[in-house]
Design a protein around this motif. Structure first.
Motif, PDB file in Angstrom:
ATOM      1  N   PHE A   6       8.038  14.347   3.672  1.00 35.81           N
ATOM      2  CA  PHE A   6       9.049  14.280   4.563  1.00 35.81           C
ATOM      3  C   PHE A   6       9.913  15.808   4.318  1.00 35.81           C
ATOM      4  O   PHE A   6      10.645  15.448   3.336  1.00 35.81           O
ATOM      5  N   LYS A   7       9.684  16.799   5.072  1.00 38.66           N
ATOM      6  CA  LYS A   7      10.524  17.787   4.409  1.00 38.66           C
ATOM      7  C   LYS A   7      12.059  17.844   4.395  1.00 38.66           C
ATOM      8  O   LYS A   7      12.667  18.313   3.437  1.00 38.66           O
ATOM      9  N   TYR A  29      10.735   2.970   1.486  1.00 41.53           N
ATOM     10  CA  TYR A  29      11.365   3.045   2.583  1.00 41.53           C
ATOM     11  C   TYR A  29      12.910   2.720   2.695  1.00 41.53           C
ATOM     12  O   TYR A  29      13.879   2.949   3.420  1.00 41.53           O
ATOM     13  N   ALA A  30      13.274   1.591   1.972  1.00 47.08           N
ATOM     14  CA  ALA A  30      14.812   0.972   1.951  1.00 47.08           C
ATOM     15  C   ALA A  30      15.477   2.185   1.310  1.00 47.08           C
ATOM     16  O   ALA A  30      16.633   2.118   1.687  1.00 47.08           O
ATOM     17  N   THR A  31      15.558   2.850   0.291  1.00 53.74           N
ATOM     18  CA  THR A  31      16.006   3.912  -0.298  1.00 53.74           C
ATOM     19  C   THR A  31      16.127   5.016   0.667  1.00 53.74           C
ATOM     20  O   THR A  31      17.314   5.507   0.772  1.00 53.74           O
ATOM     21  N   ILE A  32      15.164   5.300   1.329  1.00 58.88           N
ATOM     22  CA  ILE A  32      15.448   6.516   2.159  1.00 58.88           C
ATOM     23  C   ILE A  32      16.326   6.048   3.235  1.00 58.88           C
ATOM     24  O   ILE A  32      17.073   6.865   3.786  1.00 58.88           O
ATOM     25  N   LEU A  33      16.200   4.955   3.980  1.00 57.95           N
ATOM     26  CA  LEU A  33      17.081   4.630   4.901  1.00 57.95           C
ATOM     27  C   LEU A  33      18.471   4.442   4.461  1.00 57.95           C
ATOM     28  O   LEU A  33      19.559   4.662   4.880  1.00 57.95           O
ATOM     29  N   ILE A  34      18.675   3.667   3.251  1.00 54.19           N
ATOM     30  CA  ILE A  34      20.072   3.696   2.513  1.00 54.19           C
ATOM     31  C   ILE A  34      20.693   4.943   2.563  1.00 54.19           C
ATOM     32  O   ILE A  34      21.932   5.277   2.773  1.00 54.19           O
ATOM     33  N   GLY A 153      11.768   7.417  12.172  1.00 47.68           N
ATOM     34  CA  GLY A 153      10.398   7.598  11.793  1.00 47.68           C
ATOM     35  C   GLY A 153       9.931   6.581  10.817  1.00 47.68           C
ATOM     36  O   GLY A 153       8.900   5.689  10.664  1.00 47.68           O
ATOM     37  N   ILE A 154      11.013   6.392   9.734  1.00 48.31           N
ATOM     38  CA  ILE A 154      10.768   5.443   8.608  1.00 48.31           C
ATOM     39  C   ILE A 154      10.438   4.000   9.217  1.00 48.31           C
ATOM     40  O   ILE A 154       9.996   3.095   8.933  1.00 48.31           O
ATOM     41  N   CYS A 155      11.586   3.846  10.146  1.00 47.33           N
ATOM     42  CA  CYS A 155      11.823   2.549  10.841  1.00 47.33           C
ATOM     43  C   CYS A 155      10.398   1.979  11.339  1.00 47.33           C
ATOM     44  O   CYS A 155       9.954   0.889  11.211  1.00 47.33           O
TER      45      CYS A 155
END
Length: 338
Positions: A6-7, A29-34, A153-155
């Motif tokens: 993911f750029k 995923y949790a870290t990216i969202l947080i 997108g992550i969701c």
């Protein structure tokens, strides 16, 4: 691999993802969202206008005469009024909240991410809960909500993975993505790894023109590389290949049972190199970089064909990142000897 692919993850707030150790994909995923939601907090959550209706002695918005008469509130000198409220209860935030709740159930109760997920869910208390089976993923993005694109997108990955696991049990990341999606992920991972750590090599996909003697190229296919690295006069064209299985193939049709490299792959990289090396200098080399599969051996081959060098290598993604990194650095050193 996702954190490089993911750029946008190379931007502020995400740089440390590649160096962190995650128990599984859900923690990533949790870290990216947080991180993304924390950044979004500084800019403000997405808002939308939501129609509300209330009984009040003060006129606000539009008077709902029908409901006023039905409820006979006018006898108490009150009216039913409808108005639009600028609310955090938008579709985007509903998707975010549903995903965070899904992740809370999926990751370990002892995970360090549980506390941060709870904090964000508290901030989203006014956002309505939605059924993950009925989410509408057709979202129009614009300047004010474009930063939600990565988050949604992550969701989508999290919710799709949850729905898949409900149907057929837990699946690994490879099983979750089809070959095409994994190939794109694999290609973007390699490209963005070089972009992040070795930008001076100008890592990029590149278009290559056909070496036509008379300039006629009509109906010829477009040649676009996956990754092109340039160091001085030297160029390395990398064609990233991902297959679920069977890197080497045998062609029993002609009585040859020995395993060979996919002919189409070889012809493709050969065409890229020969058309790029316009002056036949030999400074352009090509590489087929396969993601190693469970049924393949490590490949580290080198060929000299008509004045140019060609490599066929495998990259084992099922190993510590330090070894993956070392392999990619070894590859770039083929044209960029320090």
């Amino acid at each position: 691999m996702l954190s490089y692919a993911f750029k946008v993850l190379n931007e502020k707030g995400y740089q440390n993802l590649a160096s962190e150790n995650f128990q599984d994909a859900d923690e990533l995923y949790a870290t990216i969202l947080i991180q993304g939601i924390k950044y979004q907090l500084k800019r403000g959550f997405d808002h939308t206008y939501v129609e509300k209706s209330e009984i009040s002695s003060v006129v606000r918005g539009k008077i709902n005469l029908s409901d006023t008469l039905k409820t006979q509130t006018i006898l108490r000198r009150r009216l039913v009024a409808s108005y639009d409220e600028f609310s955090i209860n938008s579709n985007l935030n509903q998707i975010i909240k549903a995903t965070l709740k899904t992740l809370k159930r999926r990751i370990s109760a002892k995970s360090p991410y549980q506390r941060e997920l709870n904090t964000i869910l508290y901030l989203l208390a006014d956002v309505h809960d939605i059924n993950i089976h009925q989410i509408n993923w057709k979202i129009q993005y614009h300047r004010n909500n474009e930063l939600y694109k990565l988050l949604v997108g992550i969701c989508n990955l999290v919710i799709s993975r949850q729905l898949q696991s409900e149907k057929s049990g837990e699946k690994s990341l490879r099983e979750f993505f089809d070959d095409q999606r994994m190939c794109n992920l694999y290609e973007h991972f390699i490209l963005n790894f070089y972009r992040r750590h070795f930008p001076y090599l100008s890592p990029m996909p590149a278009h290559i023109n056909w070496n036509s003697d008379d300039g006629t190229t009509i109906f010829l296919p477009t040649m676009r590389t996956d990754i092109t690295l340039t160091s001085g006069e030297k160029t390395l064209i990398i064609d990233a290949k991902y297959y679920e299985s069977g890197i080497l193939k045998s062609n029993t049709l002609f009585g040859d049972s020995s395993e060979k490299i996919n002919s189409g792959n070889i012809y493709q990289i050969y065409s890229y190199v020969k058309n790029k090396d316009t002056f036949h200098s030999g400074n352009v080399s090509g590489m087929l970089l396969y993601a190693k599969t469970d049924d393949s051996e490590d490949l580290d081959l080198k060929y000299s064909l008509d004045g140019n060098t060609f490599y066929v290598k495998t990259l084992d993604l099922n190993q510590p990142f330090e070894l993956i990194r070392a392999r990619l650095i070894q590859i770039k050193n083929l044209i960029d000897n320090p």
